[in-house]
Design an enzyme around this catalytic site. Structure first.
Site, short mmCIF file in Angstrom:
data_model
loop_
_atom_site.label_atom_id
_atom_site.label_comp_id
_atom_site.label_asym_id
_atom_site.label_seq_id
_atom_site.Cartn_x
_atom_site.Cartn_y
_atom_site.Cartn_z
N ARG A 429 0.84 -1.07 0.01
CA ARG A 429 0.05 -0.13 0.05
C ARG A 429 1.14 1.26 0.18
O ARG A 429 0.63 2.14 -0.55
CB ARG A 429 -1.02 -0.02 1.23
CG ARG A 429 -1.79 1.28 1.11
CD ARG A 429 -3.03 1.16 1.81
NE ARG A 429 -3.58 0.19 2.34
CZ ARG A 429 -3.24 -0.13 3.69
NH1 ARG A 429 -2.53 0.46 4.45
NH2 ARG A 429 -3.84 -1.34 4.01
N TYR A 481 -5.82 27.38 -7.19
CA TYR A 481 -6.23 26.23 -7.95
C TYR A 481 -7.73 25.74 -7.62
O TYR A 481 -7.73 25.59 -6.32
CB TYR A 481 -5.26 25.06 -7.93
CG TYR A 481 -5.78 23.89 -8.66
CD1 TYR A 481 -5.64 23.76 -10.16
CD2 TYR A 481 -6.34 22.66 -8.10
CE1 TYR A 481 -6.16 22.81 -10.70
CE2 TYR A 481 -6.61 21.52 -8.99
CZ TYR A 481 -6.76 21.69 -10.26
OH TYR A 481 -7.23 20.66 -11.06
N ASP A 554 1.97 25.40 -2.71
CA ASP A 554 1.88 24.65 -3.76
C ASP A 554 2.81 25.19 -5.01
O ASP A 554 2.45 26.14 -5.48
CB ASP A 554 0.25 24.76 -4.33
CG ASP A 554 -0.01 24.10 -5.29
OD1 ASP A 554 0.90 23.64 -6.34
OD2 ASP A 554 -1.23 23.72 -5.76
N LYS A 579 1.34 17.62 -13.72
CA LYS A 579 1.62 18.89 -14.55
C LYS A 579 3.23 18.49 -15.03
O LYS A 579 3.54 17.72 -15.59
CB LYS A 579 1.39 20.09 -13.70
CG LYS A 579 0.08 20.14 -13.01
CD LYS A 579 -1.11 19.87 -14.03
CE LYS A 579 -2.50 19.50 -13.32
NZ LYS A 579 -2.95 20.48 -12.24
#
Ligand code: PLP
Length: 758
Positions: A429, A481, A554, A579
């Site tokens: 995981r 964003y 960010d 991105k």
């Protein structure tokens, strides 16, 4: 895309969209067979995917366009391409081969084709008189040329060779692996067929073995070759075909970087006391330099040289490099050095003291220092430049096989020793070795302690807020964003977390919004979506720290190449790795980076483990592959965006250009201080004439794809107010551009024609 520059054709892979969805990256077609309608004529439709895989179509169309040929095909390897040419011949046919060439072609023709009774003569590489003397009218079917030739980089005059071959009705077949298009286009110089080991520069990432063949005209010989892939079956797998197309999207950037470095390296070697002859077509001293200038638009990235002394001396240099990997093959992001005499075997005509370099995407000065250290026997501890770490993925090789590209670890669970249960791996995981290299590279680029990958950018954002509890206070900038606003309003506030919205970039407002001892997180995004407003990170983090809160930046738009928030005292950096980091519009991924080890960071790691928003291993592997070209992609995107911003500044159809790189921009001073190496590939424009005009312009774009997201190799345009909906604060005359790595003239051409609709 008719008339577009090669850079544009490559970046957009001809601009094809996925048929059923409009996807800007193709899907991987894995079916082996197709349902058929019994009424269909047998000549129509798809039957079986040995000959009929739809995932070949785009890459083959692109290769044909690149080579200036009528058709192209992909094959299972460069050797498969070569073998198919010989398989298309018949007993008694005559073939003319060069003396010096890729070692494998000699084994192939001597061991295999000889058994079928094909006659072979060998001419001196580059010696056209020898070639003319040996051709046999009516019998010679193929004249084989390799240019630049392995390993001494002899350039063969293709027009002259074509005259000789055509004079006896033979085909001129050119292996142009060392100089891919657009550097060399043999079909333009009279060659009939051009082939490549696509493994090398075309794919360019040292992770696919493949071949290509292209033809000037679709004649009978081509029909035979074309059938050969179906008959003898040396096809390319769908995953490999997909990776090859992905690799091709940066071919122009990779070649530009690698050949500039190769020229510098060749010049350095030429002046070195421990080096004899240097073979590089870009050196004025190279015997075929003038021909190279006429026949090629660059000199490629392969360099050979003789070490002064014996084979022993050459072997010492071969084993003495640290950055140049001692490995065979060529054309990848990492530089390689090879002793060809050892690789080719004993009958090779290669001198025993000769080494061959494949120059990659690292920093040229690092490469030169590495060679100098190996030649002089004096190792240096010079720190590696960023470009070197990126190109080489920190130089990691696999533990088991020393592979230059790490494997995709697919296991969901690991057999373990009860005494040390769970260490280092128990369950996939969040313990997957595939994460380790991309996480280490991102942490290094950001100057952080550690990084963690997440299933998406939003999963990374969520993990931060999942560490909080009801009653906690956070401050979020108001222009950012869009999906983060949605997350806060629709999800995070529901967890009892109090949100204060503060105007983006306004430090006084930030000071008023934070509550000493109460605020836990301050969220910053710079440059901000979609207004490109820039926040002074150092000043903002000082305010956050004084309030006893943690700051998260960010950094998706700027990338760690342009801004390093952790060095400006931010606590965490977040990226939508979808991105720029991945950069190929084919992976959704996110990442968080911590400046130092803290209890909060430990909690973030724990959140990923418990909530399971992990990245799949194949996606993590693709992200790592994408990052190998981060430096050259971001550099081109920045250059293109700056040129576009300057072109549109003052354009009659544009009211305002929002780009931190413009000196008139409000934020230019802060940006110039906090960003280095460029101002990013994102910009917005406000269209004169309001929303209706903006909508008209938006609909007119042809080269810019009308699509959301950003940071990919292809340029995108978006009317953000439409995307964000009625609650959006974004002006309705604003279009946001994500500028890709195409040719600037094509991008400006498309903008100008679209803006005519304003
Ligand atoms: C795309 C984006 C996100 C969200 O990331 P996903 O990978 O789409 O989940 C967050 N911040 C910025 C600035 C973005 O561009």
């Amino acid at each position: 895309m008719k008339g577009a520059h090669t850079d544009t054709l490559l970046a957009q892979a001809l601009g094809w969209l996925e048929e059923t969805t409009g996807g800007v990256a193709p899907s991987i077609q894995v079916a082996t067979t197709y349902v058929r309608d019994p009424a269909m004529p047998s000549s129509e439709g798809l039957w079986y995917s040995r000959p009929d895989n739809p995932c070949y179509w785009q890459v083959e169309a692109l290769l044909a366009e690149l080579e200036h040929g009528e058709a192209a095909m992909v094959t299972g390897s460069g050797s498969a391409s070569m073998a198919m040419v010989f398989e298309a011949l018949s007993t008694g046919d005559h073939v003319l081969m060069p003396h010096y060439a890729y070692g494998g072609v000699h084994y192939l023709i001597n061991d295999m084709a000889n058994a079928w009774g094909i006659e072979i003569d060998v001419y001196q590489t580059g010696d056209l008189d020898d070639m003319a003397r040996l051709v046999r009218p009516g019998q010679t079917k193929v004249v084989w040329v390799e240019t630049p030739s392995n390993p001494e980089m002899v350039i063969v005059d293709l027009e002259a060779a074509a005259r000789i071959a055509h004079g006896v009705d033979a085909k001129l077949v050119v292996d142009a692996t060392f100089a891919p298009p657009p550097i060399c286009r043999p079909l333009d110089h009279g060659a009939d067929v051009v082939l490549h080991s696509g493994t090398k520069f075309l794919n360019g990432h040292s992770d696919v073995v493949c071949g290509t063949i292209a033809t000037r005209v679709k004649d009978d010989f081509w029909q035979r070759l074309d059938r050969m892939r179906m008959r003898s079956g040396a096809m390319l797998g769908p995953f490999e075909t997909w990776l090859l197309l992905r690799g091709l999207r940066t071919l122009h950037l990779r070649m530009e970087q690698a050949q500039a470095s190769a020229q510098k390296i060749a010049e350095f070697l030429e002046g070195h006391v421990d080096v004899g002859r240097v073979f590089y077509p870009g050196l004025a001293s190279h015997p075929t330099h003038d021909l190279a200038k006429r026949q090629m638009s660059g000199f490629g990235a392969m360099v050979s040289f003789d070490v002064t002394g014996s084979m022993e001396d050459a072997l010492k240099v071969w084993g003495g490099t640290r950055i140049f990997k001692n490995a065979t093959s060529l054309g990848g992001p990492e530089s390689l050095v090879e002793h060809r005499k050892s690789s080719d075997g004993y009958e090779s005509p290669v001198p025993p003291n000769q080494l061959r370099l494949s120059v990659g995407l690292e920093d040229a000065d690092d490469l030169i220092a590495d060679l100098d250290a190996a030649l002089t026997g004096k190792p240096t501890n010079r720190p590696q430049a960023r470009a070197t770490k990126i190109a080489q993925g920190l130089g990691w090789t696999s533990r088991d096989h020393k592979a230059v590209v790490l494997p995709v670890h697919m296991a969901s669970t690991y057999a373990t020793d009860p005494a040390t249960y769970g260490k280092p791996y128990a369950y996939a995981r969040d313990q997957n070795p595939t994460y380790e290299q991309p996480e280490a590279l991102i942490a290094d680029l950001e100057g952080g302690f550690e990084a963690r990958l997440f299933a998406s950018g939003m999963a990374a954002v969520s993990a931060v807020f999942q560490c909080l509890k009801a009653g906690d206070h956070v401050v979020i900038q108001d222009t950012l964003y869009w999906a983060i606003r949605g997350l806060m309003k629709q999800v995070v506030e529901g967890w009892g977390i109090e949100v204060t919205w503060a105007p983006t970039g306004d430090l006084e407002a930030l000071r008023r919004a934070v509550r000493k001892g109460e605020t836990r997180i301050v969220w910053l995004e710079t440059p901000a979506n979609p207004t490109m407003a820039v926040t002074d990170i150092a000043a903002a983090t000082a305010i956050v720290r004084e309030a006893g809160a943690l700051s998260v930046v960010d950094n998706t738009f700027a990338t760690p190449l342009l801004t390093r928030p952790l060095e400006l005292s931010a606590d965490f950096v977040m990226h939508s790795a979808t991105k720029y980091l991945n950069g190929h519009s084919d992976v959704v991924a996110g990442v968080l980076v911590a400046r130092v080890e803290t209890p909060f960071w430990d909690q973030i790691r724990h959140i990923r483990h418990m909530t399971g928003a992990i990245l799949g291993p194949f996606e993590a592997w693709l992200l790592m592959r994408g990052m190998r070209t981060l430096e050259i992609r971001v550099a081109r995107a920045c250059r293109n965006a700056m040129a576009i911003a300057q072109h549109l500044d003052g354009h009659e159809a544009v009211d305002l250009v929002l780009y931190p790189g413009l000196t008139a921009s409000n934020d230019h001073d802060v940006s110039a201080r906090q960003m280095s190496g460029g101002f990013g590939g994102m910009l917005s424009i406000r269209i004169r004439g309001g929303e209706a005009a903006a909508q008209r312009v938006w609909a007119r774009f042809k080269l810019f794809k009308i699509a959301t997201s950003l940071g990919g190799v292809e340029s995108l345009v978006e009317h953000r107010a439409t995307v964000e909906g009625p609650e959006s604060p974004v002006p309705d005359d604003l279009l946001r551009l994500s500028v890709g790595v195409e040719h600037i003239d094509d991008l400006i051409g498309d903008l100008d024609q679209a803006l005519q609709a304003a």
